[in-house]
Design an enzyme around this catalytic site. Structure first.
Site, short mmCIF file in Angstrom:
data_model
loop_
_atom_site.label_atom_id
_atom_site.label_comp_id
_atom_site.label_asym_id
_atom_site.label_seq_id
_atom_site.Cartn_x
_atom_site.Cartn_y
_atom_site.Cartn_z
CE LYS A 35 -2.16 1.04 3.91
NZ LYS A 35 -1.94 2.41 4.43
CB SER A 83 7.54 9.99 9.13
OG SER A 83 6.78 8.94 8.56
CG ASP A 116 1.43 0.75 9.34
OD1 ASP A 116 0.86 1.31 10.29
OD2 ASP A 116 1.59 1.31 8.24
CG ASN A 127 4.32 6.21 15.77
OD1 ASN A 127 4.49 5.36 16.64
ND2 ASN A 127 4.76 6.05 14.54
CE LYS A 155 0.45 5.28 12.66
NZ LYS A 155 1.12 5.75 11.42
CE LYS A 170 -7.63 3.95 6.54
NZ LYS A 170 -6.22 4.07 6.14
#
Length: 431
Positions: free
Chosen positions: A21, A165, A309, A332, A336, A410
């Site tokens: 992705k 980032s 991820d 971080n 999300k 998604k």
């Protein structure tokens, strides 16, 4: 849609990893920013990659697609003026295009997911754009966001890296097209540096010159550059494969996942090393990860910023490890699609896992005997949470029912199909 995940002791078979992705998004963007014709082979198909396709077309790119490739006629530095862009629930697409939209007179990014992307902050990128003669209308840093552009200017730019980032990557895609040279300084602690490495890799492939410091905190970007029209090949996706590999690790398994390059710059490639450190029997050669799981795992400590991820899937594996695991440097995850620390851990507790959280840590007290399950849990509309909770359900004693499981589309629309092909007992119920 609900997913009823039933206890599944054994998995076996072979899969082709989904296309990445992250690379698909970047290749389609640089192809749109070129003024010639580019070709992207084996692009990903998911809600996020559909969002970048839709938006670059709205901005004037011409796309022709078949089963193997997308051919893109780009718009270069001159996107078509549009009033609105709908990025769906794709945070990276939003952030990358916020900078590109500065070349348009006025663009509003609409908010179709108030309970997910609509909650995520974008203040740091807004602050950077405002340094560049771009006015931004917003709701305390959140969608809907209106970019009043037309005359963005380079020069000295600072951007915070402490939340994401993606803000930095957004500026790196846009600043080469400015009339002026730019000097970008990152403040704070830059998260997900490996993902910035992917951005720089793609920019170099597109013929863009950028001088980056070794610590990726300072960049010199010459202006007046042009993106080259090129051919790109999208590699297999480690973030999506992480959940498949975790499922193999916590069961008795014999699974091969193809198209996972050993030398990939995807940070989530580290999940292979994480599973090895957990004593999962696996090999990685010829772009194939072969897991022969026995359901026995050992706890460990891991820097989650290296594989953002993939963290949730590895936490799911650690639920069944012997000992206490610690995933640190992961704050971080809170910014999300949902708070992937508090929200995810609350659901794990419902399933019977023993987990703790700190502001930037996830601590897992492993239960090798398994967890009870037998509950219905909320995946918070988050594809990564859905995939990780499925891993836990496979090893639970009574299974798990996952609400809103269709949001897995998604990033990985075929996730449940692939698991079922490997022998996972999963029942999907449309609501």
């Amino acid at each position: 849609m609900k997913a009823i995940v039933k206890p599944t002791p054994k998995l076996s078979g072979e899969l082709q990893a989904l296309s990445s992705k992250n690379y698909t998004t970047r290749y389609l963007l640089v192809a749109a920013l070129a003024e010639g014709t580019s070709t992207v082979y084996y692009p990903a198909h998911s809600e996020d990659s559909d969002a970048i396709r839709r938006c670059i077309q709205d901005l004037g790119a011409v796309l022709e697609e078949d089963d193997e490739k997308i051919v893109i006629q780009g718009f270069g530095r001159h996107p078509k003026p549009v009033k609105e862009l709908n990025v769906g629930n794709a945070g990276a697409v939003l952030r990358f295009l916020m900078s590109i939209a500065a070349f348009c007179p006025e663009v509003t990014f609409v908010n179709q997911y108030p309970d997910s992307l609509g909650k995520r902050p974008h203040d740091d990128l807004i602050t950077a754009l405002e340094q560049m003669n771009v006015k931004v209308g917003h709701q305390e840093g959140r969608l809907p966001i209106t970019i009043h552009g037309g005359q963005p200017k380079g020069g000295k730019i600072t951007v915070s890296g402490s939340i994401s980032s993606q803000y930095l990557s957004s500026l790196l895609f846009m600043t080469p097209l400015l009339e002026e040279d730019s000097e970008i300084t990152v403040t704070g602690d830059l998260k997900s540096k490996v993902v910035v490495g992917q951005t720089l890799e793609v920019l170099a492939q597109a013929g863009i010159r950028i001088e980056a410091s070794d610590d990726l905190m300072h960049f010199v970007v010459p202006g007046r550059q042009q993106y080259a029209a090129r051919e790109y090949i999208v590699q297999g996706d480690y973030p999506g494969s992480a959940a498949i590999l975790a499922a193999a690790a916590v069961t008795e398994s014999d699974i091969r996942v193809h198209r996972l390059l050993e030398e990939s710059k995807q940070g989530e490639r580290a999940v292979v090393d994480v599973l090895k450190a957990m004593d999962v029997p696996l090999t990685h050669a010829d772009s194939i990860v072969h897991v022969q799981g026995n359901g026995k795992l050992k706890a460990g400590e891991f820097d989650g910023d290296e594989f953002t991820d993939g963290v949730l899937a590895m936490v799911a594996a650690a639920v069944f490890a012997e000992g206490t695991s610690r995933f640190y440097n992961v704050e971080n995850l809170r910014y999300k699609e949902c708070d992937r620390i508090t929200d995810y851990l609350n659901e794990l507790r419902k399933a019977g896992a023993q987990v703790e959280e700190r502001q930037s840590e996830i601590i897992v007290h492993g239960r090798p005997e398994g967890v009870e399950g037998g509950v219905e849990i909320n995946a918070h509309f988050d594809h990564r949470v859905i995939m990780a909770l499925t891993v836990v359900g496979l090893r639970s004693k009574q299974g798990l029912t996952i609400q809103d499981a269709h949001h897995v589309a998604k990033s990985y629309p075929q996730y449940f199909d692939h698991l079922q092909a490997l022998g996972a007992q999963v029942e999907l119920i449309e609501e």
